[in-house]
Write an enzyme that holds these catalytic residues in place. Structure first.
Site, PDB file in Angstrom:
ATOM      1  N   CYS A 118      -1.470  -1.294  -1.447  1.00  0.00           N
ATOM      2  CA  CYS A 118      -0.512  -1.427  -2.540  1.00  0.00           C
ATOM      3  C   CYS A 118      -1.309  -1.689  -3.805  1.00  0.00           C
ATOM      4  O   CYS A 118      -1.909  -2.753  -3.965  1.00  0.00           O
ATOM      5  CB  CYS A 118       0.457  -2.578  -2.274  1.00  0.00           C
ATOM      6  SG  CYS A 118       1.601  -2.876  -3.646  1.00  0.00           S
ATOM      7  N   GLU A 175       3.725   4.195  -4.467  1.00  0.00           N
ATOM      8  CA  GLU A 175       2.715   4.802  -3.596  1.00  0.00           C
ATOM      9  C   GLU A 175       2.609   6.271  -3.983  1.00  0.00           C
ATOM     10  O   GLU A 175       3.547   6.846  -4.539  1.00  0.00           O
ATOM     11  CB  GLU A 175       3.083   4.656  -2.114  1.00  0.00           C
ATOM     12  CG  GLU A 175       3.125   3.220  -1.607  1.00  0.00           C
ATOM     13  CD  GLU A 175       1.754   2.575  -1.504  1.00  0.00           C
ATOM     14  OE1 GLU A 175       0.734   3.274  -1.740  1.00  0.00           O
ATOM     15  OE2 GLU A 175       1.677   1.375  -1.194  1.00  0.00           O
TER      16      GLU A 175
END
Length: 262
Positions: free
Chosen positions: A2, A110
């Site tokens: 992340c 993402e």
């Protein structure tokens, strides 16, 4: 991993969503962050044992272990901590047992990689549009006169939605509301909340494509949260146009700047 998230909620909304104590007494203030990136300072929720309440601290997004003397010379990537390694790693073990935290977000980003140069950003959020919490670990780092609170976001295996949109093999660990307190309070080695390290339910989440301007950390405005329209949506890599061959006066093709292999 992340490496980017978005926080649109203000201090008051975060306080209400996560049941923070004494929000009026919090001296810190922070604007929304539509492109929160590593090595920035972000509000992070911790458990204050002295007052018995949840509170916010401003922390540097890059976990610094105690043996680090100069962050600029520290080469280990510590913005994320693999959930499966929390109990086995000397870097993470103590923080996981005694200094867990929650990172309030409204969405995270993402990327779907098409080729070496092309990444398409996908935003992931809750279907009810409420803020949610990413699991983290933190520690207060000190070296000489320099000191600051630092944190890392814990990652786990991806859920079906994230795999379908990006093909990524990791996602941030999302803690369910009923487990906030268990994650925040320190535990013993015999009862760590390692069972909470699991993918979040895809059915409670949604995803949409956003503009590739979010790829640049210098860009930070509300439009980075907005879904692309159909005419903007493309999964094709960016290709440079092929150079047209030059033609000389005799009508023969000639190419400038090419080396001849003999």
């Amino acid at each position: 991993m992340c490496g980017r998230y978005q926080r649109r909620s203000d201090k008051q909304k975060i306080a209400e969503a996560f049941h923070l104590g004494n929000v009026d007494g919090l001296a810190l203030d922070f604007p929304p962050d539509y492109n929160a990136a590593p090595q920035s300072t972000q509000p992070v929720m911790v458990w204050d044992e002295a007052t018995g309440t949840r509170t916010l601290h401003m922390m540097f997004w890059r976990f610094l272990p105690p043996y680090v003397t100069d962050p600029k010379k520290f080469r280990l990537d510590t913005i994320n901590a693999r959930g499966e390694s929390l109990m086995d790693s000397n870097v993470w073990r103590d923080a996981f047992l005694h200094s867990r935290c929650l990172v309030p977000v409204d969405s995270f980003i993402e990327w779907k990689r098409l080729d070496a140069k092309t990444k398409l950003p996908w935003v992931f959020a809750m279907k009810d549009d409420q803020p949610f919490a990413l699991a983290g670990v933190w520690r207060h780092w000190r070296s000489g006169k320099e000191h600051k609170d630092t944190f890392a976001i814990v990652t786990t295996e991806p859920n079906e939605l994230l795999v379908a949109k990006t093909g990524h093999d990791r996602m941030p660990l999302i803690i369910q509301r009923q487990d906030y307190q268990r994650w925040l309070e320190p535990t013993t080695e015999e009862q760590p909340p390692i069972d909470l390290v699991r993918p979040f339910d895809s059915d409670k989440m949604k995803a949409w494509r956003v503009d590739r301007r979010v790829n640049n950390v210098r860009n930070n405005e509300p439009s980075l949260c907005e879904p692309l329209t159909e005419e903007d949506f493309t999964d094709k890599p960016t290709k440079k146009p092929k150079a047209e061959p030059k033609v000389d006066d005799s009508g023969q093709n000639r190419f400038s700047g090419l080396s001849v292999v003999r």
